[in-house]
Design an enzyme around this catalytic site. Sequence first.
Site, PDB file in Angstrom:
ATOM      1  N   GLY A   1      -3.080  23.243 -22.176  1.00  0.00           N
ATOM      2  CA  GLY A   1      -2.488  24.451 -21.590  1.00  0.00           C
ATOM      3  C   GLY A   1      -2.718  25.686 -22.445  1.00  0.00           C
ATOM      4  O   GLY A   1      -1.818  26.481 -22.669  1.00  0.00           O
ATOM      5  N   LYS A   2      -3.978  25.847 -22.868  1.00  0.00           N
ATOM      6  CA  LYS A   2      -4.299  27.018 -23.699  1.00  0.00           C
ATOM      7  C   LYS A   2      -4.144  28.316 -22.910  1.00  0.00           C
ATOM      8  O   LYS A   2      -3.738  29.334 -23.457  1.00  0.00           O
ATOM      9  CB  LYS A   2      -5.732  26.895 -24.194  1.00  0.00           C
ATOM     10  CG  LYS A   2      -5.825  27.229 -25.663  1.00  0.00           C
ATOM     11  CD  LYS A   2      -7.216  27.058 -26.223  1.00  0.00           C
ATOM     12  CE  LYS A   2      -7.955  25.868 -25.724  1.00  0.00           C
ATOM     13  NZ  LYS A   2      -9.194  26.161 -25.046  1.00  0.00           N
TER      14      LYS A   2
ATOM     15  N   ASP B   1      -7.251  30.185 -15.437  1.00  0.00           N
ATOM     16  CA  ASP B   1      -6.565  30.840 -16.556  1.00  0.00           C
ATOM     17  C   ASP B   1      -6.309  32.317 -16.267  1.00  0.00           C
ATOM     18  O   ASP B   1      -5.305  32.872 -16.702  1.00  0.00           O
ATOM     19  CB  ASP B   1      -7.378  30.694 -17.841  1.00  0.00           C
ATOM     20  CG  ASP B   1      -7.176  29.316 -18.455  1.00  0.00           C
ATOM     21  OD1 ASP B   1      -6.120  28.700 -18.180  1.00  0.00           O
ATOM     22  OD2 ASP B   1      -8.061  28.850 -19.181  1.00  0.00           O
TER      23      ASP B   1
ATOM     24  N   PRO C   1      -3.620  14.242 -36.327  1.00  0.00           N
ATOM     25  CA  PRO C   1      -4.644  14.905 -35.488  1.00  0.00           C
ATOM     26  C   PRO C   1      -4.681  16.420 -35.720  1.00  0.00           C
ATOM     27  O   PRO C   1      -5.767  17.015 -35.720  1.00  0.00           O
ATOM     28  CB  PRO C   1      -4.187  14.581 -34.062  1.00  0.00           C
ATOM     29  CG  PRO C   1      -3.317  13.383 -34.182  1.00  0.00           C
ATOM     30  CD  PRO C   1      -2.673  13.449 -35.526  1.00  0.00           C
TER      31      PRO C   1
ATOM     32  N   GLY D   1     -10.423  26.917   2.585  1.00  0.00           N
ATOM     33  CA  GLY D   1     -11.275  25.741   2.479  1.00  0.00           C
ATOM     34  C   GLY D   1     -12.662  26.045   3.004  1.00  0.00           C
ATOM     35  O   GLY D   1     -12.917  27.132   3.533  1.00  0.00           O
TER      36      GLY D   1
ATOM     37  N   CYS E   1      -6.717  32.166   4.951  1.00  0.00           N
ATOM     38  CA  CYS E   1      -8.178  32.190   5.048  1.00  0.00           C
ATOM     39  C   CYS E   1      -8.661  31.169   6.071  1.00  0.00           C
ATOM     40  O   CYS E   1      -8.518  31.399   7.254  1.00  0.00           O
ATOM     41  CB  CYS E   1      -8.802  32.002   3.671  1.00  0.00           C
ATOM     42  SG  CYS E   1     -10.409  32.764   3.569  1.00  0.00           S
TER      43      CYS E   1
ATOM     44  N   GLY F   1      -7.228  28.627   6.922  1.00  0.00           N
ATOM     45  CA  GLY F   1      -6.012  28.306   7.667  1.00  0.00           C
ATOM     46  C   GLY F   1      -5.711  29.328   8.750  1.00  0.00           C
ATOM     47  O   GLY F   1      -5.072  29.013   9.762  1.00  0.00           O
TER      48      GLY F   1
ATOM     49  N   ARG G   1     -16.721  34.040   4.097  1.00  0.00           N
ATOM     50  CA  ARG G   1     -17.983  34.431   4.729  1.00  0.00           C
ATOM     51  C   ARG G   1     -17.813  34.676   6.227  1.00  0.00           C
ATOM     52  O   ARG G   1     -18.590  35.377   6.830  1.00  0.00           O
ATOM     53  CB  ARG G   1     -19.025  33.311   4.608  1.00  0.00           C
ATOM     54  CG  ARG G   1     -19.572  33.109   3.237  1.00  0.00           C
ATOM     55  CD  ARG G   1     -20.817  32.212   3.256  1.00  0.00           C
ATOM     56  NE  ARG G   1     -21.179  31.938   1.880  1.00  0.00           N
ATOM     57  CZ  ARG G   1     -20.701  30.903   1.182  1.00  0.00           C
ATOM     58  NH1 ARG G   1     -19.888  30.051   1.769  1.00  0.00           N
ATOM     59  NH2 ARG G   1     -21.054  30.721  -0.066  1.00  0.00           N
TER      60      ARG G   1
ATOM     61  N   HIS H   1      -6.121  36.056   0.566  1.00  0.00           N
ATOM     62  CA  HIS H   1      -5.367  35.043  -0.178  1.00  0.00           C
ATOM     63  C   HIS H   1      -4.119  35.675  -0.782  1.00  0.00           C
ATOM     64  O   HIS H   1      -4.161  36.151  -1.919  1.00  0.00           O
ATOM     65  CB  HIS H   1      -6.241  34.442  -1.278  1.00  0.00           C
ATOM     66  CG  HIS H   1      -7.318  33.565  -0.742  1.00  0.00           C
ATOM     67  ND1 HIS H   1      -7.148  32.214  -0.552  1.00  0.00           N
ATOM     68  CD2 HIS H   1      -8.564  33.851  -0.300  1.00  0.00           C
ATOM     69  CE1 HIS H   1      -8.247  31.705  -0.039  1.00  0.00           C
ATOM     70  NE2 HIS H   1      -9.123  32.678   0.126  1.00  0.00           N
TER      71      HIS H   1
ATOM     72  N   GLU I   1      -1.631  34.419  -2.068  1.00  0.00           N
ATOM     73  CA  GLU I   1      -1.118  33.724  -3.265  1.00  0.00           C
ATOM     74  C   GLU I   1      -1.628  34.357  -4.556  1.00  0.00           C
ATOM     75  O   GLU I   1      -0.999  34.239  -5.598  1.00  0.00           O
ATOM     76  CB  GLU I   1      -1.494  32.234  -3.211  1.00  0.00           C
ATOM     77  CG  GLU I   1      -2.972  31.883  -3.420  1.00  0.00           C
ATOM     78  CD  GLU I   1      -3.807  31.936  -2.138  1.00  0.00           C
ATOM     79  OE1 GLU I   1      -3.369  32.585  -1.166  1.00  0.00           O
ATOM     80  OE2 GLU I   1      -4.899  31.346  -2.128  1.00  0.00           O
TER      81      GLU I   1
HETATM   82  N1  GLN Z   1     -14.785  28.847   4.919  1.00  0.00           N
HETATM   83  C1  GLN Z   1     -14.191  30.055   5.382  1.00  0.00           C
HETATM   84  C2  GLN Z   1     -15.091  31.257   5.173  1.00  0.00           C
HETATM   85  O1  GLN Z   1     -16.009  31.194   4.415  1.00  0.00           O
HETATM   86  C3  GLN Z   1     -12.864  30.280   4.716  1.00  0.00           C
HETATM   87  C4  GLN Z   1     -12.965  30.560   3.283  1.00  0.00           C
HETATM   88  C5  GLN Z   1     -11.675  30.353   2.565  1.00  0.00           C
HETATM   89  O2  GLN Z   1     -10.780  29.749   3.119  1.00  0.00           O
HETATM   90  N2  GLN Z   1     -11.570  30.832   1.345  1.00  0.00           N
HETATM   91  O3  GLN Z   1     -14.864  32.286   5.747  1.00  0.00           O
END
Ligand code: GLN
Length: 543
Positions: free
Chosen positions: A19-20, A73, A193, A357, A384, A386, A468, A513, A515
């Site tokens: 956990g650096k 990180d 160590p 994804g 995204c 989702g 994309r 995103h 998050e």
């Molecule tokens: N695969 C999708 C795209 O390229 C979604 C990308 C993602 O979820 N970060 O647009």
Amino acid sequence: MARKTKYIVITGGVLSGLGKGIATASIGHLLGSKLRIIPIKCDGYLNTDPGTMNPIEHGEVFVLDDGGEVDMDFGHYERFLGVNCKFDWNLTMGKVYQAILYKERRGDYLGRTVQLIPHVTDEIKKWFRAIAEEEKADICLIEIGGTVGDIENELYIEAVRQLAKEEGNDNIVFVHLTYIPLPSNVGEQKSKPTQQSVKLLNERGIFPDVLIGRSEKPLEPKIKEKIARFCNVRAEAVISGENVKTVYEVPLRYDADGLTEILHKRLNIYSPPRTVRWRKLVNNILEPSQEIAIAICGKYTKLHDSYASIIEALIHAGAHNDTRVKVDWIEATQIEQGKISVEKSLEGIDGVIVPGGFGTRGIEGKIEVIRYCREREIPYLGICYGMQLAVVEFARNVCNIEGANTTEIVEDGGEVENAVICILPSQEKIDRKGGTMRLGGQDIMLKKGTLTRKIYKEAQIRERFRHRYEVNPMFVPELEKCGLVFSGTTPEGDIMQVLELPDHPFFFGTQYHPELLSRLEKPEPLFRELVKAALERKSQATG
Ligand code: GLN
């Protein structure tokens, strides 16, 4: 007098995975209330950036506002320090060699032999100083990836050794993060160590000022003294880095063990404490009065690191709702292959996230989950991919657009009848893999009167992207006619960035995103509201 940047170099020993990044971010947090602290991460690998690396191997790709793809990180840095990091603050050996080879071809070395020392080490130092100057940094935190003794990071270690000589002792501190095992058969903490790891550093001309000992339990005074004696540091400078329940506790623990004071003294600096509000939020994380369960339905669910920022954002949202957010993992491929039903996998779940994804595998499983959430009024946040799959689901099952899909499946040899999600025109001509995405911070206009606008309380927001594909503008009128609301778009209005279902208790999708911008002290609004909606659902269910 010209500003003089001071440096804190963080190295790791004994084991990787201690956990650096968290340690570095925590140090920055402790000093950052008034000082300008810039984190720099040095990676040994030859990829220029982690953008094309498999998340299973490398964890989440964190995206910066400037579009840089960096590792997790940087997520810790941003969350603990509250800074917007830049791509240049991540050195990789790939980038360093690229710069050197470019110069070599241009003839900059004037016929000399180009060598690891001094040319590569000079390039690394130059990089550090350029950042320090450009950012007007009071302190640069330099985290060196890997473990001392790795061939991969030798040149960084040699570069910081030289840096210390050039900058002078008062301007640089070396912090070494090590591991103090507690073997069950012996029953006491062992220092060997750490001694060996410090020796490896000493052989390289580096004499650490501070040792942070990661361990299961707080370090006993006895072990601190022993380490101090053998490793040539003061006993106060051996800091306990015991396991804690939440990473947000780490700066508090370091502070309590005297680290802030040591760094202040050693560097002759001062920055007032800023841990009060933080402490309160940490208490909320540790002892919340309620609990909910959120399911993350994805493809790399075995490796939780690939969704690191989502998990953090849920923790932040939980802290602000006085709620523990239990995360359940749903492997989309299992649903797709009929190994488990959606109903079964969502048992006891109060809200669902389908995260970002890529590719075809698992998407039909995700679409089933989204359908279930829409129809059963389960709070849903699609991020995204989702969001894109929520559009596919809505197109198929509400608008009855047959064969609606994303053209992303074509890459894998699929066929698309109605491409409701298609490639962005701006990405079409790019055929290299690295850097072909729409990346980084972009402005979003939120439509008046929408739930999204109410949640964000702003007409314009800025969020981070990595994709994309986009919602095919040709289908937007039809989707809207069936009740889908696109509540956020690019300022030009041409790309759909947020969707919502006004009649659903909580159903949102974001092309960005969210998050990535969530902070403990400033949770991301959609995550905060997702947790609220999940709480509501739970209280109704148990009602
Ligand atoms: N695969 C999708 C795209 O390229 C979604 C990308 C993602 O979820 N970060 O647009």
